[in-house]
Design a protein around this motif. Structure first.
Motif, PDB file in Angstrom:
ATOM      1  N   ALA A   1      -7.258   2.460   0.192  1.00 23.33           N
ATOM      2  CA  ALA A   1      -5.864   2.069   0.191  1.00 23.33           C
ATOM      3  C   ALA A   1      -5.455   1.628  -0.976  1.00 23.33           C
ATOM      4  CB  ALA A   1      -5.525   1.019   1.343  1.00 23.33           C
ATOM      5  N   VAL A   4       0.817  -1.214  -0.256  1.00 30.12           N
ATOM      6  CA  VAL A   4       0.012   0.069  -0.046  1.00 30.12           C
ATOM      7  C   VAL A   4       0.764   1.110  -0.024  1.00 30.12           C
ATOM      8  CG1 VAL A   4      -1.396   1.463   1.524  1.00 30.12           C
ATOM      9  CG2 VAL A   4      -1.898  -1.195   1.201  1.00 30.12           C
ATOM     10  N   THR A   6      -2.675  -0.038  -3.744  1.00 31.45           N
ATOM     11  CA  THR A   6      -1.339  -0.804  -3.750  1.00 31.45           C
ATOM     12  C   THR A   6      -0.792  -0.585  -5.053  1.00 31.45           C
ATOM     13  OG1 THR A   6      -2.423  -2.707  -4.658  1.00 31.45           O
ATOM     14  CG2 THR A   6      -2.327  -2.708  -2.403  1.00 31.45           C
TER      15      THR A   6
END
Length: 148
Positions: A77, A6, A79
């Motif tokens: 979040a 993340v 990634t």
């Protein structure tokens, strides 16, 4: 659920919402661009350092697959993982996954790009002494090293 790699976390704000009251399409790209910038900075290749070398990233393709809605005030979040890299011509592909705070995967964004010589306005390779830094990029499970 543990989410790996993340590089951006934040709240969806009013300016990122569309007429259907969910996250507007271009906000997904903005989140991913910030996550890539954060990732590069973390490994020692800040966009400022790259620009000082007269280089900049350029994208050829950006694909967004929507899976679930994201709404106002949701926490997200993002990634980032390298899926393909060609050291001979510095072409790259990154996959981003965008999650809500409850762990729901909401979108997958894939970008293909390369590095641009900002003076010549032509594609270029990264300096050879940066290769060790590039090796620190997080790689996906299906990562492919390309040599042509």
């Amino acid at each position: 659920m543990q989410i790996k790699n993340v590089f951006y976390e934040g709240q969806v704000i009013w300016a990122q919402i569309d007429a259907n009251r969910h996250l507007r399409h271009s906000a997904y790209a903005d989140f991913c661009a910030q996550a890539r910038s954060n990732m590069l900075d973390k490994i020692g290749l800040s966009l400022g350092r790259i620009a000082e070398a007269g280089i900049g990233p350029v994208l050829f393709r950006e694909e967004l697959v929507y899976l679930r809605e994201i709404h106002l005030n949701d926490a997200v979040a993002v990634t980032v993982e390298l899926t393909r890299y060609n050291a001979a011509n510095s072409r790259f592909s990154f996959r981003h996954e965008i999650y809500r705070s409850d762990g729901t995967k909401c979108a997958v964004v894939t970008v293909d790009g390369a590095w641009l010589d900002l003076r010549k306005r032509k594609l270029t390779v990264l300096p050879a002494d940066w290769q060790a830094i590039v090796e620190q990029l997080p790689r996906s499970e299906d990562y492919q090293e390309v040599s042509t």
